[in-house]
Design a protein around this motif. Structure first.
Motif, PDB file in Angstrom:
ATOM      1  N   ARG A 171       0.790  -1.049  -0.072  1.00  0.00           N
ATOM      2  CA  ARG A 171      -0.132  -0.031   0.148  1.00  0.00           C
ATOM      3  C   ARG A 171       1.078   1.191  -0.004  1.00  0.00           C
ATOM      4  NH1 ARG A 171      -5.509  -0.978   0.579  1.00  0.00           N
ATOM      5  NH2 ARG A 171      -5.901  -2.890   1.194  1.00  0.00           N
ATOM      6  N   THR A 172       1.897   1.149   0.535  1.00  0.00           N
ATOM      7  CA  THR A 172       3.024   2.420   0.627  1.00  0.00           C
ATOM      8  C   THR A 172       4.087   2.331  -0.026  1.00  0.00           C
ATOM      9  OG1 THR A 172       3.997   1.523   2.782  1.00  0.00           O
ATOM     10  CG2 THR A 172       1.931   2.885   3.164  1.00  0.00           C
ATOM     11  N   GLY A 173       4.727   1.084  -0.603  1.00  0.00           N
ATOM     12  CA  GLY A 173       5.728   1.024  -1.207  1.00  0.00           C
ATOM     13  C   GLY A 173       6.887   1.052  -0.173  1.00  0.00           C
ATOM     14  N   ASP A 174       7.037   1.034   1.075  1.00  0.00           N
ATOM     15  CA  ASP A 174       7.900   0.928   1.773  1.00  0.00           C
ATOM     16  C   ASP A 174       8.432  -0.395   2.058  1.00  0.00           C
ATOM     17  OD1 ASP A 174       7.108   3.456   2.714  1.00  0.00           O
ATOM     18  OD2 ASP A 174       6.184   3.097   4.697  1.00  0.00           O
ATOM     19  N   VAL A 175      10.061  -0.151   1.966  1.00  0.00           N
ATOM     20  CA  VAL A 175      10.753  -1.416   2.128  1.00  0.00           C
ATOM     21  C   VAL A 175      10.624  -2.029   3.413  1.00  0.00           C
ATOM     22  CG1 VAL A 175      13.035  -2.347   1.774  1.00  0.00           C
ATOM     23  CG2 VAL A 175      12.348  -0.544   0.315  1.00  0.00           C
ATOM     24  N   ILE A 176      10.137  -3.256   3.393  1.00  0.00           N
ATOM     25  CA  ILE A 176      10.200  -3.988   4.680  1.00  0.00           C
ATOM     26  C   ILE A 176      11.438  -4.709   4.776  1.00  0.00           C
ATOM     27  CG2 ILE A 176       8.975  -6.022   5.976  1.00  0.00           C
ATOM     28  CD1 ILE A 176       6.636  -5.428   4.361  1.00  0.00           C
ATOM     29  N   LYS A 177      11.896  -5.294   3.875  1.00  0.00           N
ATOM     30  CA  LYS A 177      13.313  -6.061   3.984  1.00  0.00           C
ATOM     31  C   LYS A 177      13.660  -6.258   2.617  1.00  0.00           C
ATOM     32  CE  LYS A 177      15.168 -10.231   6.116  1.00  0.00           C
ATOM     33  NZ  LYS A 177      15.938  -9.447   7.143  1.00  0.00           N
ATOM     34  N   LYS A 178      15.080  -6.097   2.646  1.00  0.00           N
ATOM     35  CA  LYS A 178      15.950  -6.686   1.498  1.00  0.00           C
ATOM     36  C   LYS A 178      16.555  -7.952   1.672  1.00  0.00           C
ATOM     37  CE  LYS A 178      17.465  -1.740   0.838  1.00  0.00           C
ATOM     38  NZ  LYS A 178      18.521  -0.721   0.871  1.00  0.00           N
ATOM     39  N   LEU A 179      16.114  -8.967   0.758  1.00  0.00           N
ATOM     40  CA  LEU A 179      16.766 -10.415   1.073  1.00  0.00           C
ATOM     41  C   LEU A 179      17.987 -10.552   0.408  1.00  0.00           C
ATOM     42  CD1 LEU A 179      13.312 -12.605   0.334  1.00  0.00           C
ATOM     43  CD2 LEU A 179      14.262 -11.388   2.206  1.00  0.00           C
ATOM     44  N   PRO A 180      18.811 -10.934   1.072  1.00  0.00           N
ATOM     45  CA  PRO A 180      20.075 -11.144   0.968  1.00  0.00           C
ATOM     46  C   PRO A 180      20.493 -12.471   0.067  1.00  0.00           C
ATOM     47  CG  PRO A 180      20.135 -11.742   3.112  1.00  0.00           C
ATOM     48  CD  PRO A 180      18.805 -11.410   2.660  1.00  0.00           C
ATOM     49  N   VAL A 181      19.701 -12.588  -0.940  1.00  0.00           N
ATOM     50  CA  VAL A 181      19.711 -13.824  -1.833  1.00  0.00           C
ATOM     51  C   VAL A 181      20.613 -13.831  -2.878  1.00  0.00           C
ATOM     52  CG1 VAL A 181      17.613 -14.962  -0.944  1.00  0.00           C
ATOM     53  CG2 VAL A 181      17.474 -13.306  -2.789  1.00  0.00           C
ATOM     54  N   GLY A 182      20.990 -12.612  -3.205  1.00  0.00           N
ATOM     55  CA  GLY A 182      22.135 -12.681  -4.461  1.00  0.00           C
ATOM     56  C   GLY A 182      20.915 -12.258  -5.748  1.00  0.00           C
ATOM     57  N   ASP A 183      21.424 -12.732  -6.707  1.00  0.00           N
ATOM     58  CA  ASP A 183      20.650 -12.471  -8.134  1.00  0.00           C
ATOM     59  C   ASP A 183      19.396 -13.123  -7.965  1.00  0.00           C
ATOM     60  OD1 ASP A 183      20.875 -14.998 -10.140  1.00  0.00           O
ATOM     61  OD2 ASP A 183      22.418 -14.953  -8.541  1.00  0.00           O
ATOM     62  N   SER A 184      18.157 -12.361  -8.168  1.00  0.00           N
ATOM     63  CA  SER A 184      16.903 -12.845  -8.225  1.00  0.00           C
ATOM     64  C   SER A 184      16.074 -12.477  -9.332  1.00  0.00           C
ATOM     65  CB  SER A 184      16.084 -12.411  -6.961  1.00  0.00           C
ATOM     66  OG  SER A 184      17.082 -12.479  -5.657  1.00  0.00           O
ATOM     67  N   LEU A 185      15.496 -13.585  -9.884  1.00  0.00           N
ATOM     68  CA  LEU A 185      14.904 -13.348 -11.400  1.00  0.00           C
ATOM     69  C   LEU A 185      13.440 -13.608 -11.118  1.00  0.00           C
ATOM     70  CD1 LEU A 185      14.719 -13.064 -14.287  1.00  0.00           C
ATOM     71  CD2 LEU A 185      15.889 -15.321 -14.358  1.00  0.00           C
ATOM     72  N   ALA A 186      12.847 -14.789 -11.340  1.00  0.00           N
ATOM     73  CA  ALA A 186      11.517 -15.183 -11.058  1.00  0.00           C
ATOM     74  C   ALA A 186      11.110 -15.151  -9.571  1.00  0.00           C
ATOM     75  CB  ALA A 186      11.003 -16.443 -11.802  1.00  0.00           C
ATOM     76  N   VAL A 187      10.137 -14.951  -9.381  1.00  0.00           N
ATOM     77  CA  VAL A 187       9.626 -15.230  -7.752  1.00  0.00           C
ATOM     78  C   VAL A 187       8.158 -15.608  -7.709  1.00  0.00           C
ATOM     79  CG1 VAL A 187       9.077 -12.767  -7.635  1.00  0.00           C
ATOM     80  CG2 VAL A 187       9.534 -14.038  -5.533  1.00  0.00           C
ATOM     81  N   LYS A 188       7.848 -16.537  -6.890  1.00  0.00           N
ATOM     82  CA  LYS A 188       6.565 -17.072  -6.519  1.00  0.00           C
ATOM     83  C   LYS A 188       6.256 -16.880  -5.122  1.00  0.00           C
ATOM     84  CE  LYS A 188       5.050 -17.546 -10.693  1.00  0.00           C
ATOM     85  NZ  LYS A 188       3.878 -16.691 -11.607  1.00  0.00           N
ATOM     86  N   PHE A 189       5.055 -16.798  -4.699  1.00  0.00           N
ATOM     87  CA  PHE A 189       4.436 -16.672  -3.195  1.00  0.00           C
ATOM     88  C   PHE A 189       3.620 -17.952  -3.307  1.00  0.00           C
ATOM     89  CE2 PHE A 189       1.676 -16.071  -0.026  1.00  0.00           C
ATOM     90  CZ  PHE A 189       2.546 -15.982   1.224  1.00  0.00           C
ATOM     91  N   ASN A 190       3.728 -18.813  -2.324  1.00  0.00           N
ATOM     92  CA  ASN A 190       3.003 -20.342  -2.201  1.00  0.00           C
ATOM     93  C   ASN A 190       2.211 -19.826  -0.809  1.00  0.00           C
ATOM     94  OD1 ASN A 190       1.907 -22.647  -1.925  1.00  0.00           O
ATOM     95  ND2 ASN A 190       3.341 -23.595  -2.631  1.00  0.00           N
ATOM     96  N   ALA A 191       0.938 -19.392  -0.951  1.00  0.00           N
ATOM     97  CA  ALA A 191       0.227 -19.337   0.270  1.00  0.00           C
ATOM     98  C   ALA A 191      -0.146 -20.501   0.710  1.00  0.00           C
ATOM     99  CB  ALA A 191      -1.250 -18.636  -0.001  1.00  0.00           C
ATOM    100  N   LYS A 192      -0.229 -21.802   0.305  1.00  0.00           N
ATOM    101  CA  LYS A 192      -0.612 -23.088   0.703  1.00  0.00           C
ATOM    102  C   LYS A 192       0.486 -23.548   1.617  1.00  0.00           C
ATOM    103  CE  LYS A 192      -4.564 -23.220  -1.491  1.00  0.00           C
ATOM    104  NZ  LYS A 192      -4.652 -23.786  -3.092  1.00  0.00           N
ATOM    105  N   ARG A 193       1.825 -23.234   1.333  1.00  0.00           N
ATOM    106  CA  ARG A 193       2.908 -23.844   2.075  1.00  0.00           C
ATOM    107  C   ARG A 193       3.637 -22.470   2.729  1.00  0.00           C
ATOM    108  NH1 ARG A 193       4.485 -28.827   0.351  1.00  0.00           N
ATOM    109  NH2 ARG A 193       6.822 -28.272   0.963  1.00  0.00           N
TER     110      ARG A 193
END
Length: 360
Positions: A266-288
């Motif tokens: 809603r605000t665009g504020d940064v909650i966290k920067k994940l230290p995972v390195g290069d990141s391309l595709a991303v999916k969130f799985n609510a079931k798991r």
């Protein structure tokens, strides 16, 4: 037949892979890079074809469609492959006169919408017979005379939103039934990349290569907000995922900031920067309650705990894991794995399709 490939065309192809810093990514012609012989028991992998990009699952879950540009050297046209989602065996194929990149499917499963990125268009394909039933070609041209690259396509309430890779980029709005252009949203920043619609906020989110997230009202097709979550730091934002329960928006960067940002939707504020390195595709799985990220450079797919962001699992899929697709029940993850480009735009072998059973 020799196919002319502009610098922008290769840029579009690689931004669909998500990594502009590797845009004419070159390697000497050597033996194909392969995944290790010993892989996880929950993983199926198959060599399929050159130029694999995005995927779509039929609503009934009985077909997996894969967009293919085929080769970029001496190859005209592309393919759309229809696979059995359980075995990855080919059960159908459509030869197309243009190359295919982004993909979406209608709620009824009767139409595939495929972006023809190098030619600046989008095609509607009948899933019953594999025929292209309609197509719209966009008129915009860059200073070299080449079409704006049509990257990702999003289907929303009978409308297609297509991001245009240009500087400045655009967002085309197309009637999905008539395949007629109804609106062009201008001033969308450098290289429009990712698209996501949130039911929670009733807004469309747009990522671009200038490090911006645009918030678009789909009722008016106007840009209401422009967020720059990393400020003046160089960033090339790519792909989105959303956790509706917590109002988190995930956005990746594989080449500049090399991170996944967690934003307040809603605000665009940064909650966290994940230290995972290069990141391309991303999916969130609510079931798991998991987050999946492809690391194109590292050749891995990560599974993260969605609360702690700790890495729960990792799959080695060299050389370049690309697009992700999650089944509706949240128990199966599909991945396209790309080969590297040689200097002459060829590759050393076919791209792969991977099926991961998340229950094993």
């Amino acid at each position: 037949m020799k196919v002319k490939t502009s610098a922008l065309a290769l840029l579009v192809a690689v931004t669909l892979s998500g990594c502009v810093s590797h845009s004419a990514e070159t390697k000497p012609a050597t033996a194909p890079e392969k995944a290790p012989a010993t892989q996880a028991t929950n993983l199926q992998q198959r060599d399929l074809a050159d130029g694999l990009y995005e995927m779509a699952l039929a609503p009934k879950g009985d077909a997996l469609y894969v967009a293919s540009a085929e080769g970029f050297k001496d190859v005209q046209g592309g393919m759309v492959y229809k696979l059995d989602p359980k075995t990855l065996k080919t059960i159908g194929a459509t030869h197309t006169d243009l190359k295919n990149f982004g993909m979406a499917i209608s709620p009824a499963g009767d139409t595939l919408y495929v972006t023809n990125s190098l030619d600046g268009g989008v095609s509607a394909i009948n899933t019953a017979d594999g025929k292209v039933k309609a197509r719209v070609m966009f008129k915009e041209r860059n200073k070299e005379g080449f079409p704006y690259g049509a990257r990702q396509v999003l289907l929303l309430d009978g409308k297609l939103y297509i991001g245009g890779v240009a500087d400045p980029g655009v967002i085309w709005v197309v009637d999905a039934k008539t395949m007629k252009l109804t609106k062009t949203i201008q001033n969308a920043g450098k290289w429009v990349t990712g698209l996501l619609y949130s039911e929670q906020t009733q807004r469309l989110y747009v990522a671009n290569g200038g490090g911006e997230v645009l918030v678009v009202n789909p009722r008016t097709n106007r840009i209401e907000k422009r967020w720059k979550p990393l400020g003046e730091k160089e960033a090339l934002l790519l792909n989105f995922a959303e956790d509706t329960a917590t109002g988190r928006l995930f956005v990746t960067d594989s080449s500049k900031a090399k991170t996944t940002l967690v934003l307040d939707i809603r605000t665009g504020d940064v909650i966290k920067k994940l230290p995972v390195g290069d990141s391309l595709a991303v999916k969130f799985n609510a079931k798991r309650h998991e987050i999946y990220i492809t690391q194109r450079d590292a050749g891995k797919v990560l599974s993260l705990d969605a609360t702690t962001y700790a890495v729960k699992n990792s799959w080695s899929l060299p050389p370049h894991p690309n697009s992700l697709l999650l089944s509706d029940d949240g128990q199966t993850l599909f991945v396209t794995v790309k080969q590297s480009f040689n200097k002459d735009h060829s590759t050393n072998g076919p791209d792969n399709i991977v099926r991961i059973d998340l229950n094993k």
